[in-house]
Design a protein around this motif. Structure first.
Motif, PDB file in Angstrom:
ATOM      1  N   GLN A   1      -2.247  30.457   9.391  1.00 62.66           N
ATOM      2  CA  GLN A   1      -1.827  29.077   9.519  1.00 62.66           C
ATOM      3  C   GLN A   1      -1.709  28.446   8.140  1.00 62.66           C
ATOM      4  OE1 GLN A   1      -4.380  26.774  12.020  1.00 62.66           O
ATOM      5  NE2 GLN A   1      -3.389  24.847  11.529  1.00 62.66           N
ATOM      6  N   VAL A   2      -0.550  27.900   7.874  1.00 61.64           N
ATOM      7  CA  VAL A   2      -0.308  27.274   6.571  1.00 61.64           C
ATOM      8  C   VAL A   2      -1.143  26.004   6.451  1.00 61.64           C
ATOM      9  CG1 VAL A   2       1.408  26.139   5.115  1.00 61.64           C
ATOM     10  CG2 VAL A   2       2.030  28.190   6.419  1.00 61.64           C
ATOM     11  N   GLN A   3      -1.844  25.898   5.339  1.00 64.30           N
ATOM     12  CA  GLN A   3      -2.592  24.679   5.054  1.00 64.30           C
ATOM     13  C   GLN A   3      -2.373  24.298   3.606  1.00 64.30           C
ATOM     14  OE1 GLN A   3      -6.795  24.794   5.958  1.00 64.30           O
ATOM     15  NE2 GLN A   3      -6.982  22.566   5.845  1.00 64.30           N
ATOM     16  N   LEU A   4      -2.028  23.030   3.400  1.00 64.88           N
ATOM     17  CA  LEU A   4      -1.784  22.490   2.070  1.00 64.88           C
ATOM     18  C   LEU A   4      -2.613  21.223   1.917  1.00 64.88           C
ATOM     19  CD1 LEU A   4       2.108  22.839   2.161  1.00 64.88           C
ATOM     20  CD2 LEU A   4       0.526  24.333   0.934  1.00 64.88           C
ATOM     21  N   VAL A   5      -3.407  21.161   0.874  1.00 65.28           N
ATOM     22  CA  VAL A   5      -4.288  20.013   0.662  1.00 65.28           C
ATOM     23  C   VAL A   5      -4.067  19.474  -0.742  1.00 65.28           C
ATOM     24  CG1 VAL A   5      -6.656  19.180   0.609  1.00 65.28           C
ATOM     25  CG2 VAL A   5      -5.995  20.962   2.246  1.00 65.28           C
ATOM     26  N   GLU A   6      -3.550  18.236  -0.798  1.00 62.72           N
ATOM     27  CA  GLU A   6      -3.270  17.603  -2.080  1.00 62.72           C
ATOM     28  C   GLU A   6      -4.474  16.806  -2.567  1.00 62.72           C
ATOM     29  OE1 GLU A   6       0.585  17.165   0.453  1.00 62.72           O
ATOM     30  OE2 GLU A   6      -1.582  16.937   0.717  1.00 62.72           O
ATOM     31  N   SER A   7      -4.540  16.646  -3.876  1.00 63.19           N
ATOM     32  CA  SER A   7      -5.544  15.791  -4.488  1.00 63.19           C
ATOM     33  C   SER A   7      -5.019  15.314  -5.836  1.00 63.19           C
ATOM     34  CB  SER A   7      -6.871  16.538  -4.672  1.00 63.19           C
ATOM     35  OG  SER A   7      -6.701  17.658  -5.512  1.00 63.19           O
ATOM     36  N   GLY A   8      -5.697  14.331  -6.406  1.00 59.19           N
ATOM     37  CA  GLY A   8      -5.366  13.885  -7.755  1.00 59.19           C
ATOM     38  C   GLY A   8      -4.602  12.591  -7.860  1.00 59.19           C
ATOM     39  N   GLY A   9      -4.208  12.018  -6.735  1.00 61.34           N
ATOM     40  CA  GLY A   9      -3.516  10.740  -6.804  1.00 61.34           C
ATOM     41  C   GLY A   9      -4.456   9.621  -7.243  1.00 61.34           C
ATOM     42  N   GLY A  10      -3.869   8.464  -7.472  1.00 63.08           N
ATOM     43  CA  GLY A  10      -4.680   7.320  -7.884  1.00 63.08           C
ATOM     44  C   GLY A  10      -3.819   6.187  -8.375  1.00 63.08           C
ATOM     45  N   SER A  11      -4.467   5.219  -8.980  1.00 62.44           N
ATOM     46  CA  SER A  11      -3.783   4.043  -9.515  1.00 62.44           C
ATOM     47  C   SER A  11      -3.841   4.074 -11.037  1.00 62.44           C
ATOM     48  CB  SER A  11      -4.448   2.767  -8.995  1.00 62.44           C
ATOM     49  OG  SER A  11      -4.337   2.678  -7.595  1.00 62.44           O
ATOM     50  N   VAL A  12      -2.675   3.922 -11.655  1.00 63.57           N
ATOM     51  CA  VAL A  12      -2.604   3.917 -13.111  1.00 63.57           C
ATOM     52  C   VAL A  12      -1.640   2.834 -13.564  1.00 63.57           C
ATOM     53  CG1 VAL A  12      -3.128   6.376 -13.364  1.00 63.57           C
ATOM     54  CG2 VAL A  12      -0.755   5.637 -13.160  1.00 63.57           C
ATOM     55  N   GLU A  13      -1.728   2.496 -14.806  1.00 63.86           N
ATOM     56  CA  GLU A  13      -0.783   1.542 -15.374  1.00 63.86           C
ATOM     57  C   GLU A  13       0.476   2.277 -15.821  1.00 63.86           C
ATOM     58  OE1 GLU A  13      -3.846  -1.872 -17.081  1.00 63.86           O
ATOM     59  OE2 GLU A  13      -2.676  -0.649 -18.474  1.00 63.86           O
ATOM     60  N   SER A  14       1.538   1.521 -15.906  1.00 64.56           N
ATOM     61  CA  SER A  14       2.800   2.085 -16.387  1.00 64.56           C
ATOM     62  C   SER A  14       2.597   2.764 -17.737  1.00 64.56           C
ATOM     63  CB  SER A  14       3.825   0.959 -16.513  1.00 64.56           C
ATOM     64  OG  SER A  14       5.048   1.443 -16.960  1.00 64.56           O
ATOM     65  N   GLY A  15       3.160   3.952 -17.870  1.00 61.74           N
ATOM     66  CA  GLY A  15       2.987   4.735 -19.089  1.00 61.74           C
ATOM     67  C   GLY A  15       1.850   5.726 -19.023  1.00 61.74           C
ATOM     68  N   GLY A  16       1.042   5.615 -17.994  1.00 62.62           N
ATOM     69  CA  GLY A  16      -0.101   6.502 -17.836  1.00 62.62           C
ATOM     70  C   GLY A  16       0.267   7.858 -17.276  1.00 62.62           C
ATOM     71  N   SER A  17      -0.762   8.663 -17.034  1.00 62.33           N
ATOM     72  CA  SER A  17      -0.576  10.035 -16.561  1.00 62.33           C
ATOM     73  C   SER A  17      -1.515  10.345 -15.404  1.00 62.33           C
ATOM     74  CB  SER A  17      -0.853  11.030 -17.698  1.00 62.33           C
ATOM     75  OG  SER A  17       0.039  10.860 -18.776  1.00 62.33           O
ATOM     76  N   LEU A  18      -1.084  11.279 -14.590  1.00 63.14           N
ATOM     77  CA  LEU A  18      -1.904  11.824 -13.503  1.00 63.14           C
ATOM     78  C   LEU A  18      -1.571  13.295 -13.354  1.00 63.14           C
ATOM     79  CD1 LEU A  18      -1.599   9.138 -10.660  1.00 63.14           C
ATOM     80  CD2 LEU A  18      -3.691   9.719 -11.898  1.00 63.14           C
ATOM     81  N   THR A  19      -2.502  14.038 -12.795  1.00 61.43           N
ATOM     82  CA  THR A  19      -2.249  15.429 -12.426  1.00 61.43           C
ATOM     83  C   THR A  19      -2.536  15.597 -10.945  1.00 61.43           C
ATOM     84  OG1 THR A  19      -2.895  16.213 -14.621  1.00 61.43           O
ATOM     85  CG2 THR A  19      -2.784  17.838 -12.847  1.00 61.43           C
ATOM     86  N   LEU A  20      -1.511  15.986 -10.194  1.00 64.62           N
ATOM     87  CA  LEU A  20      -1.663  16.259  -8.773  1.00 64.62           C
ATOM     88  C   LEU A  20      -1.896  17.751  -8.574  1.00 64.62           C
ATOM     89  CD1 LEU A  20       1.210  14.089  -7.259  1.00 64.62           C
ATOM     90  CD2 LEU A  20      -1.092  13.406  -7.974  1.00 64.62           C
ATOM     91  N   SER A  21      -2.729  18.072  -7.605  1.00 66.80           N
ATOM     92  CA  SER A  21      -3.040  19.454  -7.296  1.00 66.80           C
ATOM     93  C   SER A  21      -2.851  19.691  -5.804  1.00 66.80           C
ATOM     94  CB  SER A  21      -4.484  19.760  -7.697  1.00 66.80           C
ATOM     95  OG  SER A  21      -4.818  21.089  -7.416  1.00 66.80           O
ATOM     96  N   CYS A  22      -2.433  20.898  -5.461  1.00 64.59           N
ATOM     97  CA  CYS A  22      -2.252  21.278  -4.063  1.00 64.59           C
ATOM     98  C   CYS A  22      -2.879  22.657  -3.863  1.00 64.59           C
ATOM     99  CB  CYS A  22      -0.775  21.315  -3.709  1.00 64.59           C
ATOM    100  SG  CYS A  22      -0.401  21.988  -2.079  1.00 64.59           S
ATOM    101  N   ALA A  23      -3.901  22.714  -3.023  1.00 63.00           N
ATOM    102  CA  ALA A  23      -4.543  23.980  -2.692  1.00 63.00           C
ATOM    103  C   ALA A  23      -3.889  24.546  -1.440  1.00 63.00           C
ATOM    104  CB  ALA A  23      -6.031  23.761  -2.464  1.00 63.00           C
ATOM    105  N   ALA A  24      -3.441  25.782  -1.518  1.00 60.65           N
ATOM    106  CA  ALA A  24      -2.674  26.386  -0.440  1.00 60.65           C
ATOM    107  C   ALA A  24      -3.399  27.583   0.157  1.00 60.65           C
ATOM    108  CB  ALA A  24      -1.315  26.829  -0.966  1.00 60.65           C
ATOM    109  N   THR A  25      -3.364  27.682   1.476  1.00 60.70           N
ATOM    110  CA  THR A  25      -3.931  28.831   2.179  1.00 60.70           C
ATOM    111  C   THR A  25      -3.058  29.183   3.368  1.00 60.70           C
ATOM    112  OG1 THR A  25      -5.327  27.405   3.544  1.00 60.70           O
ATOM    113  CG2 THR A  25      -6.334  28.303   1.558  1.00 60.70           C
ATOM    114  N   GLY A  26      -3.199  30.432   3.854  1.00 65.44           N
ATOM    115  CA  GLY A  26      -2.575  30.822   5.105  1.00 65.44           C
ATOM    116  C   GLY A  26      -1.202  31.450   5.004  1.00 65.44           C
TER     117      GLY A  26
END
Length: 120
Positions: A1-26
């Motif tokens: 069974q395909v499972q995808l779980v995202e993380s890393g979102g949030g609130s930032v100011e313009s010009g900022g940075s984020l890293t999103l991650s997705c853990a995948a199984t199945g």
């Protein structure tokens, strides 16, 4: 069974940075196309970036030069580095997979999403 779980979102100011991650199984991660979609309320999903099983990448024009997609086939993780964020990048970001990249936008295999909010 395909499972995808995202993380890393949030609130930032313009010009900022984020890293999103997705853990995948199945499913055989290294052999599948992986990508990131985003959606704002009332609008269709938009393809942001995708990465082929051979490592080739594709970006929608609005994020070229600012976002970087990558995959770690040893850990079954998909990443999206978001730099120089703009308020227009605010959306729910979804990880998605398909056996072939042409089917990614309509694939039923998506995670629950992680919210990115960029303030001016």
């Amino acid at each position: 069974q395909v499972q995808l779980v995202e993380s890393g979102g949030g609130s930032v100011e313009s010009g900022g940075s984020l890293t999103l991650s997705c853990a995948a199984t199945g499913f055989p991660f290294s052999r599948y196309c992986m990508g990131w979609l985003r959606q704002v309320p009332g609008k269709e999903h938009e393809g942001v970036a995708l990465i082929y099983s051979d490592g080739r990448t594709y970006y929608t024009d609005s994020v070229k030069g600012r976002f970087t997609i990558s995959r770690d086939n040893a850990k079954n993780i998909l990443l999206l580095q978001l730099n120089r964020l703009k308020t227009d990048d605010s959306a729910m970001y979804f990880c998605a997979t398909a056996q072939h990249c042409h089917a990614l936008m309509h694939s039923p295999h998506r995670g629950q999403g992680t919210q990115v909010t960029v303030s001016s």
